[in-house]
Design an enzyme around this catalytic site. Structure first.
Site: not given
Length: 167
Positions: A24-25, A27-29
C-alpha cells in the site's frame, strides 16, 4: 483470499498485514517515505491485534479509556502522516524529532498564538462532534427548537469567519 488472510495462523496473518501495508505504501509512491509509512501502519495494526487480545473487557466501558484512545490514535496518525508527506526520510526524521522537542514558550509567541488557539478550538470541535453524533437526534431537535434561523445563520457565519481569520 490469495494471501490466506487470517486462515493460516496468527504469524501468517501478521506477515500478510505487513506485506499488504508495505505494498500500500509503494502504491502511493515509489519512495522510502511511502514504504516506511506502509510498514509503520502494518506494525500498528499488528500491535493493535496483540493489544486487543490482552486488553481487559472492563476498559471498553470506561469513558476515560475511550477519550484516551481517541487522543492516542489521533497523535499516532499525525506522526505517521509526516512520513507520507515528507520529501525524504532525512526530512521526515528531522520533522518527527522536532515534534518531540517541546518548548511551551513557542506556543505563546505572538505569531504562533493564533495557531495554538486554532488547535485548541479544532480539538474541542472534535470532542463536540463526538458528543453530537452520539445524541444527534436530540441535539437537532433542540438546535432548531431553541435557536431561530437568524441566530443559527449568525452562528454559522461566525464559525466561517473564525476559520477565515485563523487560516
Amino acid at each position: 483470499i490469495p494471501l490466506g488472510g487470517s486462515r493460516k495462523g496468527e504469524a501468517r496473518q501478521f506477515v500478510n498485514l505487513m506485506l499488504a501495508m508495505a505494498i500500500s505504501g509503494l502504491w502511493h509512491g515509489a519512495a522510502w517515505t511511502f514504504v516506511f509509512w506502509g510498514l509503520l501502519h502494518g506494525f500498528l495494526l499488528i500491535a493493535h491485534k496483540f493489544y486487543a487480545n490482552f486488553r481487559p473487557a472492563s476498559l471498553l466501558k470506561s469513558r476515560f479509556y475511550r477519550l484516551a484512545t481517541i487522543f492516542i490514535f489521533f497523535h499516532i496518525t499525525c506522526l505517521a502522516w509526516v512520513f507520507f508527506r515528507a520529501d525524504g526520510m532525512t526530512l521526515a526524521l528531522s520533522l518527527v524529532k522536532s515534534m518531540f522537542y517541546f518548548n511551551p514558550l513557542n506556543f505563546l509567541s505572538p505569531h504562533l498564538l493564533k495557531y495554538s488557539l486554532l488547535i485548541v478550538i479544532l480539538y474541542g470541535l472534535h470532542i463536540l462532534e463526538y458528543l453530537i453524533r452520539r445524541d444527534y437526534k436530540q441535539v437537532a431537535i433542540n438546535w432548531h427548537r431553541f435557536l431561530p434561523a437568524p441566530v443559527r445563520g449568525l452562528a454559522y457565519s461566525g464559525f466561517v469567519l473564525m476559520l477565515v481569520l485563523f487560516l
